[in-house]
Design a protein around this motif. Sequence first.
Motif, short mmCIF file in Angstrom:
data_model
loop_
_atom_site.label_atom_id
_atom_site.label_comp_id
_atom_site.label_asym_id
_atom_site.label_seq_id
_atom_site.Cartn_x
_atom_site.Cartn_y
_atom_site.Cartn_z
N GLY A 242 -13.56 -18.20 -3.47
CA GLY A 242 -13.29 -16.80 -3.13
C GLY A 242 -11.91 -16.57 -2.58
N VAL A 243 -11.60 -15.29 -2.41
CA VAL A 243 -10.38 -14.84 -1.75
C VAL A 243 -10.79 -13.70 -0.81
CG1 VAL A 243 -8.08 -13.83 -2.02
CG2 VAL A 243 -8.95 -15.39 -3.77
N ILE A 244 -10.44 -13.83 0.46
CA ILE A 244 -10.72 -12.77 1.43
C ILE A 244 -9.44 -11.95 1.56
CG2 ILE A 244 -11.66 -12.22 3.68
CD1 ILE A 244 -13.46 -14.01 1.89
N ALA A 245 -9.50 -10.71 1.07
CA ALA A 245 -8.31 -9.88 0.92
C ALA A 245 -8.25 -8.78 1.96
CB ALA A 245 -8.30 -9.26 -0.48
N CYS A 246 -7.05 -8.38 2.31
CA CYS A 246 -6.85 -7.24 3.20
C CYS A 246 -7.02 -5.93 2.44
CB CYS A 246 -5.45 -7.28 3.81
SG CYS A 246 -5.13 -8.67 4.93
N ALA A 247 -7.69 -5.00 3.06
CA ALA A 247 -7.77 -3.63 2.55
C ALA A 247 -7.30 -2.69 3.66
CB ALA A 247 -9.20 -3.29 2.13
N PHE A 248 -6.85 -1.49 3.23
CA PHE A 248 -6.26 -0.56 4.18
C PHE A 248 -6.76 0.87 3.99
CE2 PHE A 248 -3.31 -4.06 3.36
CZ PHE A 248 -3.10 -4.54 4.64
N GLY A 249 -7.90 1.03 3.31
CA GLY A 249 -8.36 2.37 3.00
C GLY A 249 -7.33 3.10 2.16
N ASP A 250 -6.70 2.38 1.26
CA ASP A 250 -5.52 2.86 0.54
C ASP A 250 -5.80 2.89 -0.97
OD1 ASP A 250 -2.32 3.12 1.16
OD2 ASP A 250 -2.66 2.22 -0.83
N PRO A 251 -5.19 3.82 -1.70
CA PRO A 251 -5.39 3.87 -3.15
C PRO A 251 -5.04 2.58 -3.88
CG PRO A 251 -4.33 5.89 -2.39
CD PRO A 251 -4.34 4.95 -1.22
N ARG A 252 -4.18 1.76 -3.29
CA ARG A 252 -3.75 0.54 -3.97
C ARG A 252 -4.64 -0.67 -3.64
NH1 ARG A 252 2.91 0.63 -4.27
NH2 ARG A 252 3.00 2.14 -5.98
N ASP A 253 -5.64 -0.48 -2.81
CA ASP A 253 -6.52 -1.61 -2.47
C ASP A 253 -7.15 -2.23 -3.71
OD1 ASP A 253 -5.99 -1.15 0.21
OD2 ASP A 253 -7.97 -0.30 0.67
N ALA A 254 -7.65 -1.40 -4.60
CA ALA A 254 -8.32 -1.91 -5.80
C ALA A 254 -7.35 -2.64 -6.71
CB ALA A 254 -9.00 -0.76 -6.55
N ASP A 255 -6.14 -2.11 -6.86
CA ASP A 255 -5.13 -2.78 -7.69
C ASP A 255 -4.77 -4.14 -7.11
OD1 ASP A 255 -5.06 -0.57 -9.35
OD2 ASP A 255 -3.31 0.31 -8.37
N PRO B 157 0.83 -1.22 0.00
CA PRO B 157 0.00 0.00 0.00
C PRO B 157 0.86 1.26 0.00
CG PRO B 157 -0.81 -1.59 1.61
CD PRO B 157 0.52 -2.10 1.14
N ASP B 158 0.24 2.36 -0.43
CA ASP B 158 0.94 3.65 -0.39
C ASP B 158 1.20 4.11 1.04
OD1 ASP B 158 1.03 3.85 -3.14
OD2 ASP B 158 -0.75 5.13 -3.29
N THR B 159 0.33 3.69 1.97
CA THR B 159 0.49 4.07 3.37
C THR B 159 1.78 3.48 3.91
OG1 THR B 159 -1.91 4.03 3.65
CG2 THR B 159 -0.56 4.00 5.66
N LEU B 160 2.64 4.33 4.46
CA LEU B 160 3.95 3.88 4.92
C LEU B 160 4.08 3.82 6.43
CD1 LEU B 160 6.31 5.82 2.47
CD2 LEU B 160 5.30 3.55 2.20
N THR B 161 3.33 4.65 7.15
CA THR B 161 3.49 4.72 8.60
C THR B 161 2.14 4.80 9.30
OG1 THR B 161 3.62 7.15 8.59
CG2 THR B 161 5.71 5.93 8.41
N ASP B 162 2.15 4.48 10.59
CA ASP B 162 1.04 4.75 11.49
C ASP B 162 1.62 5.39 12.74
OD1 ASP B 162 2.19 2.71 12.96
OD2 ASP B 162 0.53 1.30 12.70
N ASP B 163 0.87 5.42 13.82
CA ASP B 163 1.34 6.08 15.03
C ASP B 163 2.55 5.41 15.65
OD1 ASP B 163 -0.72 7.89 14.75
OD2 ASP B 163 -2.05 6.88 16.19
N GLU B 164 2.80 4.15 15.28
CA GLU B 164 3.90 3.39 15.87
C GLU B 164 5.16 3.37 15.00
OE1 GLU B 164 3.64 2.25 18.94
OE2 GLU B 164 1.58 2.99 19.03
N GLY B 165 5.07 3.91 13.78
CA GLY B 165 6.22 3.90 12.89
C GLY B 165 5.89 3.29 11.55
N TYR B 166 6.88 2.72 10.89
CA TYR B 166 6.69 2.11 9.58
C TYR B 166 5.79 0.88 9.69
CZ TYR B 166 10.30 5.09 7.52
OH TYR B 166 11.02 6.15 7.07
N VAL B 167 4.79 0.79 8.81
CA VAL B 167 3.85 -0.33 8.86
C VAL B 167 4.37 -1.51 8.04
CG1 VAL B 167 1.85 1.15 9.22
CG2 VAL B 167 2.54 0.56 6.88
N ASP B 168 3.78 -2.68 8.30
CA ASP B 168 4.05 -3.86 7.47
C ASP B 168 2.78 -4.28 6.73
OD1 ASP B 168 2.67 -4.81 9.65
OD2 ASP B 168 4.14 -6.33 10.21
#
Length: 338
Positions: free
Chosen positions: A281-294, A258-269
């Motif tokens: 089906g596939v149950i996928a993670c989303a992050f409210g991020d522009p790359r979720d759809a891709d 995802p484009d999101t790089l950090t949260d309150d604790e630092g760099y995200v994984d």
Amino acid sequence: MTGYVMPAEGAPQDRVWMAFPSAGYSLGETEAQHHEARSTWAAVAHAIAEFEPVTLLVDPGEVEAAKRYVSQDIELVEVPLNDAWMRDIGPTFVHAEDGSVAAVDWVFNGWGAQDWARWDRDAKVGALVAEIAGVPVVSSPLVNEGGGIQVDGRGTVLVTETVQLDPGRNPGLGRADVEAELRRTIGASEVVWLPRGLTRDSQRFGTRGHVDIVAAFTAPGRLLLHTQTAEDHPDSSVCKEIRDSLADRFEIVEMPAPDTLTDDEGYVDYSYINHLVVNGGVIACAFGDPRDADAAAILAEQYPGRTVVSVDARALFARGGGIHCITQQQPSAQIRPA
């Protein structure tokens, strides 16, 4: 090949096992954190239930809360719990030689006896799930978690040096020892060692490097690989190192982070690799991020014929994992004619 083999995660399944958050690190301290955790675990369970049955383990102290958050379509089973990471505390299901299902009960010790973890109850969950499922137990002395292995269903397994060779997990064991036990329990004929995991996952509240946020087999010989494209994120160099260790063995399909790089604790994984394949089906993670759809489009391409359903996983990653981490699939028996 030994008498047991772990099938690919896309093989037909009877159900998915989960555990509901109980008092502790994953549930959180405030009512808002409690609601966030319960809502997210329930959202994943409901998404899976659109495709196949879900059995949810619930600590006795959380049964009433679970009934408020989870629909009646989800089977609830009371089991004493410390935490809710079913991939790691539950068994790894395998096929025996006749195609029947068995459950490998690894030793669980809180991701290497971490000082913040409790595991007196969770260490018993693997055998309890096998009993509830009505399948034989394959006991293993190896300290291992389901999030620490990825398989192609044909004998190849990915592991991480910082997990299986962690002195907090398996002191004194070398590669050959681990490989022999993986051969005995899950039919591993080729064990591929990744040098490490992602940065956040290697810090205090991580697993010390689980593979299931780094790479996933989408077909034999083909790996979907987490790729951090932002040069200022520490995982940029980590991903390059991991890719270099795998590129000559597999066809690599990159899954951009995802484009999101950090949260309150630092760099995200944050990682789209941490998805769950279910029947159809596939149950996928989303992050409210522009790359979720891709990411969803890449998953749809990699798993043709399956419907991709995305669930916001930020609350899971804030607690140390993702959708794959809180689930464990039970494959269907594949009984062969006598």
